[in-house]
Design a protein around this motif. Structure first.
Motif, short mmCIF file in Angstrom:
data_model
loop_
_atom_site.label_atom_id
_atom_site.label_comp_id
_atom_site.label_asym_id
_atom_site.label_seq_id
_atom_site.Cartn_x
_atom_site.Cartn_y
_atom_site.Cartn_z
N ASN A 2 5.66 -0.87 -11.10
CA ASN A 2 5.92 -2.28 -11.39
C ASN A 2 7.03 -2.83 -10.52
N LEU A 3 8.07 -2.04 -10.27
CA LEU A 3 9.16 -2.49 -9.41
C LEU A 3 8.69 -2.68 -7.97
N ARG A 4 7.86 -1.77 -7.50
CA ARG A 4 7.32 -1.92 -6.13
C ARG A 4 6.48 -3.18 -6.03
N PHE A 5 5.71 -3.45 -7.07
CA PHE A 5 4.87 -4.64 -7.09
C PHE A 5 5.74 -5.90 -7.09
N GLN A 6 6.79 -5.90 -7.89
CA GLN A 6 7.71 -7.04 -7.95
C GLN A 6 8.39 -7.26 -6.60
N ARG A 7 8.77 -6.16 -5.95
CA ARG A 7 9.44 -6.30 -4.65
C ARG A 7 8.49 -6.90 -3.62
N ALA A 8 7.23 -6.47 -3.66
CA ALA A 8 6.25 -6.97 -2.70
C ALA A 8 5.97 -8.45 -2.90
N THR A 9 6.04 -8.92 -4.14
CA THR A 9 5.76 -10.33 -4.41
C THR A 9 7.02 -11.19 -4.40
N GLY A 10 8.16 -10.57 -4.17
CA GLY A 10 9.40 -11.33 -4.10
C GLY A 10 10.00 -11.69 -5.44
N GLN A 11 9.60 -11.00 -6.50
CA GLN A 11 10.08 -11.32 -7.84
C GLN A 11 11.14 -10.34 -8.34
#
Length: 67
Positions: free
Chosen positions: A27-36
């Motif tokens: 989830n953290l990797r996903f958030q980083r990729a989307t800028g969140q």
């Protein structure tokens, strides 16, 4: 998470904790990729906790095996 806390856990509890941290890491990797991602330090903390759990689980498996 401290190593001494992890050492008191059973192998099943360690596996559950590892699974939880892997999901959080995803989830953290996903958030980083989307800028969140707001707390960037959490990525490093989760990665180190995963390594800590894997190390202690490996130690427990080695101690349980007959020599």
């Amino acid at each position: 998470m401290k190593a001494e806390d992890l050492r008191t856990m059973t192998p099943d509890q360690l596996r559950d904790e590892l699974l939880k941290l892997k999901k959080e890491q995803f989830n953290l990797r996903f958030q980083r990729a989307t800028g969140q991602l707001e707390n960037t330090a959490r990525v490093r903390q989760v990665r180190r906790d995963i390594a800590r759990i894997q190390t202690i689980a490996r130690e427990k498996r080695a101690a349980a095996q007959p020599k």
